[in-house]
Write a protein that holds these residues in place. Structure first.
Motif, PDB file in Angstrom:
ATOM      1  N   ALA A 165       0.822  -1.209   0.000  1.00  0.00           N
ATOM      2  CA  ALA A 165       0.000   0.000   0.000  1.00  0.00           C
ATOM      3  C   ALA A 165       0.858   1.262   0.000  1.00  0.00           C
ATOM      4  CB  ALA A 165      -0.929   0.006   1.208  1.00  0.00           C
ATOM      5  N   ALA A 166       2.035   1.194   0.623  1.00  0.00           N
ATOM      6  CA  ALA A 166       2.923   2.357   0.627  1.00  0.00           C
ATOM      7  C   ALA A 166       3.664   2.501  -0.693  1.00  0.00           C
ATOM      8  CB  ALA A 166       3.927   2.248   1.773  1.00  0.00           C
ATOM      9  N   ALA A 167       3.912   1.388  -1.375  1.00  0.00           N
ATOM     10  CA  ALA A 167       4.686   1.436  -2.617  1.00  0.00           C
ATOM     11  C   ALA A 167       3.848   1.873  -3.812  1.00  0.00           C
ATOM     12  CB  ALA A 167       5.302   0.070  -2.897  1.00  0.00           C
TER      13      ALA A 167
ATOM     14  N   TYR B 167      -2.709  14.529  -1.384  1.00  0.00           N
ATOM     15  CA  TYR B 167      -3.956  14.091  -0.781  1.00  0.00           C
ATOM     16  C   TYR B 167      -3.718  12.805   0.004  1.00  0.00           C
ATOM     17  CZ  TYR B 167      -8.791  12.488  -0.569  1.00  0.00           C
ATOM     18  OH  TYR B 167     -10.009  12.052  -0.142  1.00  0.00           O
ATOM     19  N   GLY B 168      -4.001  12.796   1.287  1.00  0.00           N
ATOM     20  CA  GLY B 168      -3.896  11.587   2.082  1.00  0.00           C
ATOM     21  C   GLY B 168      -2.494  11.297   2.579  1.00  0.00           C
ATOM     22  N   ILE B 169      -2.247  10.026   2.885  1.00  0.00           N
ATOM     23  CA  ILE B 169      -0.949   9.589   3.394  1.00  0.00           C
ATOM     24  C   ILE B 169       0.026   9.523   2.226  1.00  0.00           C
ATOM     25  CG2 ILE B 169       0.262   7.716   4.570  1.00  0.00           C
ATOM     26  CD1 ILE B 169      -2.436   6.905   5.757  1.00  0.00           C
ATOM     27  N   PRO B 170       1.229  10.078   2.380  1.00  0.00           N
ATOM     28  CA  PRO B 170       2.178  10.022   1.267  1.00  0.00           C
ATOM     29  C   PRO B 170       2.634   8.596   0.979  1.00  0.00           C
ATOM     30  CG  PRO B 170       3.208  10.954   3.210  1.00  0.00           C
ATOM     31  CD  PRO B 170       1.755  10.772   3.534  1.00  0.00           C
ATOM     32  N   ALA B 171       3.076   8.389  -0.250  1.00  0.00           N
ATOM     33  CA  ALA B 171       3.625   7.087  -0.629  1.00  0.00           C
ATOM     34  C   ALA B 171       4.930   6.870   0.127  1.00  0.00           C
ATOM     35  CB  ALA B 171       3.854   7.027  -2.142  1.00  0.00           C
ATOM     36  N   ALA B 172       5.491   5.692  -0.008  1.00  0.00           N
ATOM     37  CA  ALA B 172       6.713   5.354   0.723  1.00  0.00           C
ATOM     38  C   ALA B 172       7.807   6.361   0.406  1.00  0.00           C
ATOM     39  CB  ALA B 172       7.168   3.949   0.353  1.00  0.00           C
ATOM     40  N   ALA B 173       8.401   6.873   1.459  1.00  0.00           N
ATOM     41  CA  ALA B 173       9.490   7.827   1.304  1.00  0.00           C
ATOM     42  C   ALA B 173      10.725   7.095   0.785  1.00  0.00           C
ATOM     43  CB  ALA B 173       9.783   8.503   2.633  1.00  0.00           C
ATOM     44  N   PRO B 174      11.608   7.794   0.081  1.00  0.00           N
ATOM     45  CA  PRO B 174      12.796   7.121  -0.437  1.00  0.00           C
ATOM     46  C   PRO B 174      13.706   6.661   0.701  1.00  0.00           C
ATOM     47  CG  PRO B 174      12.881   9.480  -0.865  1.00  0.00           C
ATOM     48  CD  PRO B 174      11.541   9.186  -0.297  1.00  0.00           C
ATOM     49  N   GLY B 175      14.454   5.635   0.423  1.00  0.00           N
ATOM     50  CA  GLY B 175      15.369   5.080   1.416  1.00  0.00           C
ATOM     51  C   GLY B 175      15.042   3.620   1.685  1.00  0.00           C
ATOM     52  N   SER B 176      15.880   3.000   2.453  1.00  0.00           N
ATOM     53  CA  SER B 176      15.700   1.589   2.770  1.00  0.00           C
ATOM     54  C   SER B 176      14.581   1.407   3.795  1.00  0.00           C
ATOM     55  CB  SER B 176      17.001   1.009   3.333  1.00  0.00           C
ATOM     56  OG  SER B 176      16.802  -0.325   3.721  1.00  0.00           O
ATOM     57  N   PRO B 177      13.620   0.537   3.507  1.00  0.00           N
ATOM     58  CA  PRO B 177      12.509   0.338   4.440  1.00  0.00           C
ATOM     59  C   PRO B 177      12.774  -0.742   5.487  1.00  0.00           C
ATOM     60  CG  PRO B 177      12.068  -0.880   2.444  1.00  0.00           C
ATOM     61  CD  PRO B 177      13.375  -0.142   2.234  1.00  0.00           C
ATOM     62  N   TRP B 178      13.927  -1.399   5.451  1.00  0.00           N
ATOM     63  CA  TRP B 178      14.135  -2.593   6.267  1.00  0.00           C
ATOM     64  C   TRP B 178      14.111  -2.307   7.760  1.00  0.00           C
ATOM     65  CZ3 TRP B 178      12.804  -6.473   3.709  1.00  0.00           C
ATOM     66  CH2 TRP B 178      13.065  -6.557   2.335  1.00  0.00           C
ATOM     67  N   ALA B 179      14.672  -1.211   8.199  1.00  0.00           N
ATOM     68  CA  ALA B 179      14.655  -0.902   9.636  1.00  0.00           C
ATOM     69  C   ALA B 179      13.231  -0.651  10.120  1.00  0.00           C
ATOM     70  CB  ALA B 179      15.540   0.305   9.925  1.00  0.00           C
ATOM     71  N   LEU B 180      12.444   0.079   9.324  1.00  0.00           N
ATOM     72  CA  LEU B 180      11.055   0.332   9.700  1.00  0.00           C
ATOM     73  C   LEU B 180      10.230  -0.947   9.666  1.00  0.00           C
ATOM     74  CD1 LEU B 180      10.411   3.700   7.856  1.00  0.00           C
ATOM     75  CD2 LEU B 180      10.599   3.323  10.307  1.00  0.00           C
ATOM     76  N   LEU B 181      10.465  -1.796   8.666  1.00  0.00           N
ATOM     77  CA  LEU B 181       9.731  -3.057   8.603  1.00  0.00           C
ATOM     78  C   LEU B 181      10.079  -3.960   9.780  1.00  0.00           C
ATOM     79  CD1 LEU B 181       9.845  -3.873   4.788  1.00  0.00           C
ATOM     80  CD2 LEU B 181       7.864  -3.192   6.131  1.00  0.00           C
TER      81      LEU B 181
ATOM     82  N   LEU C  20      -1.824  -0.770   9.508  1.00  0.00           N
ATOM     83  CA  LEU C  20      -1.854   0.688   9.652  1.00  0.00           C
ATOM     84  C   LEU C  20      -0.522   1.238  10.136  1.00  0.00           C
ATOM     85  CD1 LEU C  20      -5.392   1.259  11.173  1.00  0.00           C
ATOM     86  CD2 LEU C  20      -4.626   1.764   8.853  1.00  0.00           C
ATOM     87  N   GLY C  21       0.090   0.549  11.096  1.00  0.00           N
ATOM     88  CA  GLY C  21       1.392   1.003  11.580  1.00  0.00           C
ATOM     89  C   GLY C  21       2.456   0.974  10.500  1.00  0.00           C
ATOM     90  N   THR C  22       2.466  -0.091   9.707  1.00  0.00           N
ATOM     91  CA  THR C  22       3.445  -0.203   8.625  1.00  0.00           C
ATOM     92  C   THR C  22       3.208   0.857   7.566  1.00  0.00           C
ATOM     93  OG1 THR C  22       3.567  -2.577   9.012  1.00  0.00           O
ATOM     94  CG2 THR C  22       4.415  -1.775   6.909  1.00  0.00           C
ATOM     95  N   ARG C  23       1.957   1.047   7.202  1.00  0.00           N
ATOM     96  CA  ARG C  23       1.627   2.035   6.167  1.00  0.00           C
ATOM     97  C   ARG C  23       2.022   3.437   6.599  1.00  0.00           C
ATOM     98  NH1 ARG C  23       1.798   5.015   2.865  1.00  0.00           N
ATOM     99  NH2 ARG C  23       0.234   5.717   1.405  1.00  0.00           N
ATOM    100  N   LEU C  24       1.699   3.783   7.836  1.00  0.00           N
ATOM    101  CA  LEU C  24       2.051   5.120   8.337  1.00  0.00           C
ATOM    102  C   LEU C  24       3.557   5.289   8.482  1.00  0.00           C
ATOM    103  CD1 LEU C  24      -0.747   5.603  10.993  1.00  0.00           C
ATOM    104  CD2 LEU C  24      -0.503   6.824   8.831  1.00  0.00           C
ATOM    105  N   ALA C  25       4.233   4.260   8.976  1.00  0.00           N
ATOM    106  CA  ALA C  25       5.686   4.358   9.165  1.00  0.00           C
ATOM    107  C   ALA C  25       6.411   4.512   7.840  1.00  0.00           C
ATOM    108  CB  ALA C  25       6.203   3.134   9.914  1.00  0.00           C
ATOM    109  N   LEU C  26       6.005   3.771   6.831  1.00  0.00           N
ATOM    110  CA  LEU C  26       6.681   3.876   5.531  1.00  0.00           C
ATOM    111  C   LEU C  26       6.348   5.180   4.825  1.00  0.00           C
ATOM    112  CD1 LEU C  26       6.388   0.224   4.202  1.00  0.00           C
ATOM    113  CD2 LEU C  26       8.404   1.380   5.094  1.00  0.00           C
ATOM    114  N   GLY C  27       5.182   5.739   5.086  1.00  0.00           N
ATOM    115  CA  GLY C  27       4.803   6.996   4.440  1.00  0.00           C
ATOM    116  C   GLY C  27       5.451   8.214   5.073  1.00  0.00           C
TER     117      GLY C  27
END
Length: 144
Positions: free
Chosen positions: A41-43, A51-65, A101-108
């Motif tokens: 959903a973030a990608a 509009y709404g929650i931004p898409a996944a921000a650039p950078g490595s998502p592994w620490a957040l995941l 929801l936590g993953t989506r918000l954290a990646l955005g």
């Protein structure tokens, strides 16, 4: 694979503790599916950028995941552990929604460590409130 049997209108739901591996499988499944769908959903951009929650921000998502996965395992484990002792409505689905929801918000939003810990604490608090409400309903139903 529900942990308790749901009876008819006059028969209340009863807890049914099962083998530990079923509980573990449910916790891991809810967490992994929530992480995966939150990442997807973030990608994928779903609407206008402003509009709404931004898409996944650039950078490595592994620490957040990893952080979302650890928090998700705790949250889903709390829900599933409570459901083994007394009836809890939809512990797997609630765990999935909180992890998603936590993953989506954290990646955005790419929060800092303190904000990420606060989000995990809020998810844990929501799961604890859900379990406390289910315990209250169970005690009220068995006292009557």
């Amino acid at each position: 694979m529900e942990i308790f049997d749901v009876g008819g209108d006059d028969e209340p739901a009863t807890p049914r503790p099962g083998p530990w591996w079923k509980h573990l499988l449910s916790v891991v499944t809810a967490t992994v599916v929530g992480l995966a769908l939150g990442w997807v959903a973030a990608a994928v951009p779903w609407g206008p950028a402003d509009y709404g929650i931004p898409a996944a921000a650039p950078g490595s998502p592994w620490a957040l995941l990893a952080a979302c996965g650890a928090a998700g395992l705790i949250v889903a484990g709390l829900l599933r552990g409570a459901a083994a002792r007394f009836p809890v409505y939809a512990p797997g689905r609630i765990g999935f929604v909180l992890v998603f929801l936590g993953t989506r918000l954290a990646l955005g939003f790419r929060p800092e460590l303190a904000e990420l810990a606060a989000g995990a604490g809020i998810a844990l608090l929501a799961a604890a409130i859900w379990c406390a409400h289910a315990l209250h309903l169970h005690r009220r139903a068995t006292a009557a």
